[in-house]
Design an enzyme around this catalytic site. Sequence first.
Site, PDB file in Angstrom:
ATOM      1  N   HIS A 159       1.054  18.412 -26.392  1.00  0.00           N
ATOM      2  CA  HIS A 159       0.684  17.120 -26.205  1.00  0.00           C
ATOM      3  C   HIS A 159      -0.443  16.329 -26.785  1.00  0.00           C
ATOM      4  O   HIS A 159      -0.386  15.341 -27.242  1.00  0.00           O
ATOM      5  CB  HIS A 159       0.891  16.524 -24.845  1.00  0.00           C
ATOM      6  N   LYS A 218       3.309  11.742 -11.030  1.00  0.00           N
ATOM      7  CA  LYS A 218       2.727  10.753 -12.058  1.00  0.00           C
ATOM      8  C   LYS A 218       3.278   9.421 -12.320  1.00  0.00           C
ATOM      9  O   LYS A 218       4.313   9.380 -12.576  1.00  0.00           O
ATOM     10  CB  LYS A 218       2.319  11.354 -13.485  1.00  0.00           C
ATOM     11  N   ASN A 274       0.637  19.878 -20.703  1.00  0.00           N
ATOM     12  CA  ASN A 274       0.361  19.309 -21.778  1.00  0.00           C
ATOM     13  C   ASN A 274       0.497  20.233 -22.939  1.00  0.00           C
ATOM     14  O   ASN A 274      -0.119  19.676 -24.006  1.00  0.00           O
ATOM     15  CB  ASN A 274      -1.030  18.702 -21.713  1.00  0.00           C
ATOM     16  N   ARG A 308      -2.444  22.237 -14.043  1.00  0.00           N
ATOM     17  CA  ARG A 308      -1.260  21.269 -14.356  1.00  0.00           C
ATOM     18  C   ARG A 308      -1.503  20.665 -15.571  1.00  0.00           C
ATOM     19  O   ARG A 308      -0.547  20.489 -16.207  1.00  0.00           O
ATOM     20  CB  ARG A 308      -1.291  19.736 -13.489  1.00  0.00           C
ATOM     21  N   HIS A 317       8.649  10.306 -28.343  1.00  0.00           N
ATOM     22  CA  HIS A 317       8.029  11.149 -27.556  1.00  0.00           C
ATOM     23  C   HIS A 317       8.079  12.687 -27.762  1.00  0.00           C
ATOM     24  O   HIS A 317       7.504  13.570 -28.220  1.00  0.00           O
ATOM     25  CB  HIS A 317       7.619  10.831 -26.050  1.00  0.00           C
ATOM     26  N   GLU A 343      10.945  19.339 -24.120  1.00  0.00           N
ATOM     27  CA  GLU A 343      10.131  19.459 -22.783  1.00  0.00           C
ATOM     28  C   GLU A 343      10.755  20.512 -22.155  1.00  0.00           C
ATOM     29  O   GLU A 343      10.170  21.236 -21.379  1.00  0.00           O
ATOM     30  CB  GLU A 343      10.202  18.139 -22.086  1.00  0.00           C
ATOM     31  N   HIS A 371       0.581  13.290 -28.865  1.00  0.00           N
ATOM     32  CA  HIS A 371       0.071  11.898 -28.727  1.00  0.00           C
ATOM     33  C   HIS A 371      -0.698  11.282 -29.855  1.00  0.00           C
ATOM     34  O   HIS A 371      -0.625  10.307 -30.193  1.00  0.00           O
ATOM     35  CB  HIS A 371      -1.075  11.927 -27.370  1.00  0.00           C
ATOM     36  N   LYS A 399       8.241  23.076 -13.096  1.00  0.00           N
ATOM     37  CA  LYS A 399       7.116  22.029 -13.184  1.00  0.00           C
ATOM     38  C   LYS A 399       6.627  21.985 -11.466  1.00  0.00           C
ATOM     39  O   LYS A 399       5.650  21.907 -11.484  1.00  0.00           O
ATOM     40  CB  LYS A 399       7.735  20.575 -13.659  1.00  0.00           C
ATOM     41  N   ARG A 423       0.818  -1.294   0.045  1.00  0.00           N
ATOM     42  CA  ARG A 423      -0.145  -0.032  -0.099  1.00  0.00           C
ATOM     43  C   ARG A 423       0.883   1.373   0.028  1.00  0.00           C
ATOM     44  O   ARG A 423       0.307   2.244   0.281  1.00  0.00           O
ATOM     45  CB  ARG A 423      -0.883   0.071   1.054  1.00  0.00           C
ATOM     46  N   GLU A 478      -3.775  17.731 -11.133  1.00  0.00           N
ATOM     47  CA  GLU A 478      -4.234  17.972 -12.534  1.00  0.00           C
ATOM     48  C   GLU A 478      -5.648  18.285 -12.383  1.00  0.00           C
ATOM     49  O   GLU A 478      -6.709  17.793 -13.363  1.00  0.00           O
ATOM     50  CB  GLU A 478      -3.990  17.123 -13.630  1.00  0.00           C
TER      51      GLU A 478
HETATM   52  N1  GLY Z   1       3.944  15.156 -17.534  1.00  0.00           N
HETATM   53  C1  GLY Z   1       2.826  15.959 -17.451  1.00  0.00           C
HETATM   54  C2  GLY Z   1       2.564  16.031 -15.952  1.00  0.00           C
HETATM   55  O1  GLY Z   1       3.375  15.552 -15.160  1.00  0.00           O
HETATM   56  O2  GLY Z   1       1.668  16.628 -15.361  1.00  0.00           O
END
Ligand code: GLY
Length: 376
Positions: free
Chosen positions: A254, A150, A251, A247, A273, A192, A258, A233, A128, A243
């Site tokens: 993106h 993430k 993107n 946040r 990417h 990026e 994508h 960031k 957990r 997000e």
């Molecule tokens: N790569 C986008 C984020 O971490 O929100």
Amino acid sequence: MSQPASSPATVTVTLPGGAYDISIGRNVLAGAGQRVAALGQVRKVAIVTDDHVGPLHAAVLEASLSAAGLEHARISIPPGETSKSYGMFAQVCDGLLAARIERKDVVLALGGGVVGDLAGFAAATLRRGVRLVQAPTTLLAQVDSSVGGKTGINSPHGKNLVGAFHQPSLVLADTALIDTLPLRERKAGYAEVVKYGLINDHGFFEWCERHGAVVIAGGPELDHAVAVSCAAKAAIVMRDEREDGERALLNLGHTFAHAIERIVAYDNARMVHGEAVSVGLALAFRFSVALGLCSGQDAARVTAHLGALGMPTRLGDVPGGAGSPEAMLNAMAQDKKVSAGELTFILARGIGDSFIARNIPADTVIRFLDHEMTGT
Ligand code: GLY
């Protein structure tokens, strides 16, 4: 280019669940043991890496952990996106259990985005939740995926659809490791970096215009670029960890990227990417011009900067082509960020002035893509 060690820069990410440091500089990996031990109550560290990165960089890390009196084990996965699978997730979790990683122990992800996402998700779920240290080894992972919590794996339904937010306890961004990357990967990661200037920092974009070539070549400016990117960031993540709003600005470029990646079937020989992001950034600015939001000069400046560094900026730069406007739109509509059939884009009023634009009609997107593909 070989550079002397510099004193590391530290960016601190402060969140309701706790704070963590991102340590940025040449050879920070050699000091990993002390930094990990300082987290407190760590007995054992499980390094999760891949069969390409492990032989290059794990020995330095292991020596440092041993010197700090920490036991360690190594779990290695095959390199590449296909490792972000249910099967590999199970193998990593079972490997961690076999290594007797307990609640206070640490999973240390040594690798690029794939390793970070997979090891991070394993750390999020094992018993957990156990502590995670990210040691990103690609430029892209240092400036983006290792920061912000993430984690996840891919499903046959799409990329990153199974995952969790699990913030690391420490990020060690050793910029000397970027020296070992192929030029193509350094350029891809640079997309990026530029993104942060385009989102909300006009001054940083200007800095990128002056120093982008040396950042990619691995000059001392690389450390500054990584530190500014991580700070940018971190600032957004601190305001919007899950997000729910801002946040999503991360993107920028993106939605197009994508779609391109889907069109090329995630074939890295055609486009990785970061290259798709480079095209996506230029498209996002030209789309903003087409919608009357942004000046043509700003879009031209973005395209010129990326192009001058030999990065792709047009759908025509996609090897094998980007298909039809309809195929692109269809690929976009599968994006998990589409809600109730409406397309959301990150658009720009200018360099450093991006915003979230919802409810963009599909026929407007088609017209823009048609213009991009045919010039009409
Ligand atoms: N790569 C986008 C984020 O971490 O929100």
